[in-house]
Motif scaffolding. Structure first.
Motif, mmCIF file in Angstrom:
data_model
loop_
_atom_site.group_PDB
_atom_site.id
_atom_site.type_symbol
_atom_site.label_atom_id
_atom_site.label_comp_id
_atom_site.label_asym_id
_atom_site.label_seq_id
_atom_site.Cartn_x
_atom_site.Cartn_y
_atom_site.Cartn_z
ATOM 1 N N GLY A 550 14.991 -27.150 -115.517
ATOM 2 C CA GLY A 550 15.291 -27.903 -116.822
ATOM 3 C C GLY A 550 14.754 -27.796 -117.976
ATOM 4 O O GLY A 550 15.551 -27.458 -119.131
ATOM 5 N N SER A 551 13.476 -27.810 -117.984
ATOM 6 C CA SER A 551 12.434 -27.517 -119.255
ATOM 7 C C SER A 551 12.659 -26.225 -119.607
ATOM 8 O O SER A 551 12.713 -26.036 -121.072
ATOM 9 C CB SER A 551 10.976 -27.940 -118.616
ATOM 10 N N LEU A 552 12.965 -25.120 -118.765
ATOM 11 C CA LEU A 552 12.920 -23.863 -119.352
ATOM 12 C C LEU A 552 14.444 -23.797 -120.074
ATOM 13 O O LEU A 552 14.312 -23.070 -121.070
ATOM 14 C CB LEU A 552 12.956 -22.926 -118.075
ATOM 15 N N VAL A 553 15.443 -24.259 -119.653
ATOM 16 C CA VAL A 553 16.807 -24.010 -120.091
ATOM 17 C C VAL A 553 16.748 -24.753 -121.469
ATOM 18 O O VAL A 553 17.166 -24.447 -122.478
ATOM 19 C CB VAL A 553 17.775 -24.899 -119.230
ATOM 20 N N ALA A 554 15.965 -26.217 -121.486
ATOM 21 C CA ALA A 554 15.921 -26.837 -122.756
ATOM 22 C C ALA A 554 15.176 -25.869 -123.804
ATOM 23 O O ALA A 554 15.359 -25.923 -125.018
ATOM 24 C CB ALA A 554 15.139 -28.237 -122.565
ATOM 25 N N ALA A 555 14.282 -25.139 -123.522
ATOM 26 C CA ALA A 555 13.108 -24.474 -124.416
ATOM 27 C C ALA A 555 14.100 -23.389 -124.928
ATOM 28 O O ALA A 555 13.999 -23.112 -126.012
ATOM 29 C CB ALA A 555 12.162 -23.930 -123.759
#
Length: 653
Positions: A550-555
């Motif tokens: 999820g953090s990767l998608v947000a970045a």
């Protein structure tokens, strides 16, 4: 003389039978100078054969034989892997442990059948059996009883199995089964294109009409598992080793009525049961570990047409039906042949291969028996058999003649009272419905509908996610993590309309693409994946958890990193960095997008003033068509100089 015909690749091989990995399996055999080629249709279960002129004077395949219909009944043995102890002792249930213990460590005096030891029923096992029964859409009996099924074998210390043959915890029901591709591969299709287009275009292109069929369940009984037998490779030939860790483990046996008519239907039914129990949280469905095993009951019946006579001596109408067959006689054709049981199949491909092998083998026997009788030759009617499947040769092998219920000498278990669904058994609930309302998880169909409604996923995308409840949880957790990192209230966005709703849908679809295209791609490329019946899933093997995904998608969503950088970071997370967050990896490796105007201006000036690019600069100054062409050239140089980190749009400006 035997001729073997294969196509694509060999799935079943024997001296006289071969099945190929298509919708039809075939064999050519020579008998009394006449070649006969046998076929079984994987979808319909119809077995046919054609014969050719042995002298070569006529057309090949001119004579068609009678058609036989495959008749299948299933017995699925599902270990209650979430139950912490064995069914009648306090010994740990090995399937519930995170590590595999050494052989014969998970035992108690009762498990070893020591004299004077008594069974003590696990309340948790009863509750999990109730949840499984409800999830499979079967009736729950308020009172059930245990009994002893006697037989002597080295994997059964007591000399009998404690089961519920006549008074089971679960009664009749109907299971709705989704039709698969018939290959026995199992699971949803997780193969998605990695390039081109958005998620809707990629997934809708392969959407197929979904159809279902119903299969009748006769009963679900709670019982103990047997020990595990392993052929020793380091000792003398013929020696078997017994591991009693599994002896006494809690098990449910799901007995299906013989309403299945093809190998494809059998495999689809097993896959549906596996998925339903995984959603219920009672069995992890790992067939390769023996936690879901299948006994396949196969027979064939001649399809009668006008003018045909019924073979009374071959079929069950001759009075040779045993008690089990008599109980299911209303599901069986009048002229059904003897039943063969293939034991302990531990993959969907084995289910398909065994069903097709047996259908052709039994049809051949029926035809030979009928022909011998017509020619007044002596011939013995095929008998009921218990067989096993040999994965090496891909054929079934007889292990013994099949016994009947009378041989097991069933009697009520004297050391156990009836199981009555009291408040104590139901965990403090006064009613069964109250217990189920609190503890029964959502079904696969409910999860599918919810993902389509809440996350606006199209049907195919939702089906990929719903293939496994752990993937559903990972997907939703990743969406939640991405929304929290972007300081987005996903509950508000989910219920909103317009631009806000569109933003949430965009985020949810981005998580789907990164999970099911990119992460699944790394997973399948990095291990020998076998989707045949629930082997290791991505959740078991990957270090990329939902929070980091999820953090990767947000970045990527907020522009901190570009999509190409994101793919590189995901690979690093999967292969090298099991703990670092995506933004930390980007910072450490210099993979962040450059958006600062001064830094971009310096990069552009360096590229333009580079003597190596003087020729292209002269062409740019000439104007005309060269302006657009050279602008792309210089933008490419800027991206190369920044190692792909420059923001393309801002750099172009």
């Amino acid at each position: 003389m035997i001729q073997i015909h294969t196509r694509i690749r060999r799935l079943v091989a024997s001296p006289n039978i071969v099945c190929r990995c298509l919708s039809v399996s075939a064999v050519t055999a020579t008998s009394a100078g006449n070649k006969r080629k046998w076929f079984v249709d994987r979808t319909t279960g119809l077995v046919t054969s054609t014969s050719s002129d042995p002298n070569g004077d006529g057309d090949a395949n001119t004579t068609a034989s009678p058609t036989y219909q495959t008749i299948i009944g299933l017995e699925i043995h599902a270990r209650l892997t979430a139950c912490p102890t064995k069914l009648f002792s306090s010994s740990p249930n090995g399937a519930a442990l995170s590590t595999s213990p050494a052989p014969n460590q998970l035992t108690s005096p009762f498990d070893l059948a020591h004299p004077g030891t008594l069974p003590r029923l696990s309340k948790t096992a009863v509750q999990h059996a109730l949840l499984s029964t409800a999830a499979l859409n079967c009736t729950i009996n308020p009172v059930s009883r245990f009994e002893r099924k006697h037989y002597f074998w080295h994997d059964l210390p007591h000399g009998y199995q404690i089961t519920q043959q006549r008074w089971p915890i679960g009664g009749e029901g109907t299971l709705r089964v989704e039709r698969g591709d018939g290959s026995g591969g199992g699971g949803a299709d997780t193969k998605t294109k990695k390039k081109g287009g958005n998620q809707n275009r990629r997934s809708n292109a392969n959407v197929k009409d979904v159809s279902y069929f119903d299969v009748g369940i006769d009963r679900i009984q709670l019982e103990i598992d047997t020990a595990k037998t392993t052929k020793s490779s380091s000792t003398s030939a013929g020696l078997s080793l017994i591991n009693l860790n599994r002896a006494g483990a809690p098990l449910i046996e799901i007995v299906f009525a013989p309403t299945i008519r093809s190998a494809a239907q059998a495999a689809d039914t097993v896959e549906t049961v596996r998925r339903v129990l995984k959603y219920a949280g009672t069995c992890n469905g790992r067939m390769e570990e023996g936690n879901l095993r299948v006994d396949l009951n196969v027979s064939v019946a001649k399809v009668l047409v006008d003018g045909d006579e019924e073979d009374a001596d071959f079929g069950g109408s001759s009075g040779s039906m045993d008690a089990v067959e008599a109980m299911y006689s209303h599901h069986l054709p009048r002229n059904v042949g003897p039943r063969t049981e293939v034991k302990n199949l531990n993959s969907l491909r084995q289910v398909v291969a065994s069903a097709e092998f047996e259908a052709i083998r039994q049809a051949q026997l029926a035809e030979e028996y009928a022909n011998n009788n017509k020619s007044e030759q002596t011939s013995q009617s095929p008998g009921k058999e218990t067989r096993t499947f040999d994965p090496r040769t891909q054929r079934t092998v007889k292990i013994r003649d099949k016994g009947g219920a009378v041989d097991y000498r069933f009697l009520p278990e004297p050391d156990l009272p009836p199981v009555v669904l009291t408040s104590a058994v139901l965990g403090g609930h006064d009613t069964l419905q109250g217990f189920l309302s609190e503890h029964l998880s959502e079904s696969p169909d409910s999860a599918l509908e919810r993902l389509m409604v809440e996350y606006r996923l199209d049907e195919r995308a939702a089906r990929v996610i719903c293939a496994d409840p752990e993937i559903v949880r990972m997907y939703e957790s990743a969406v939640r993590a991405a929304a929290e990192e972007l300081v987005v209230d996903q509950n508000t966005l989910r219920q909103s309309v317009g631009a806000q709703r569109d933003e949430f849908v965009q985020l949810a679809r981005a998580v789907f693409n990164w999970l099911c295209n990119d992460l699944f791609g790394l997973w399948k490329g990095g291990i020998d994946v076998d989707t045949d019946g629930g082997n290791a899933t991505i959740i078991d093997t990957t270090t990329v958890d939902a929070i980091r995904l999820g953090s990767l998608v947000a970045a990527v969503h907020d522009g901190t990193i570009s999509t190409p950088m994101g793919k590189k970071i995901l690979a690093v997370m999967y292969e090298e960095e099991p703990t670092l967050a995506p933004r930390e990896i980007a910072e450490a490796r210099g993979w962040k997008v450059i958006t600062d105007a001064d830094e971009l201006r310096l990069l552009c000036q360096t590229v333009v003033n580079d003597p190596k690019n003087s020729k292209q600069m002269d062409q740019y100054r000439q104007g005309g068509r060269n302006v657009q062409k050279m602008s792309k050239f210089f933008l490419g140089k800027v991206m190369a100089a920044s190692r792909g980190n420059a923001h393309p749009g801002l750099a172009a400006e």
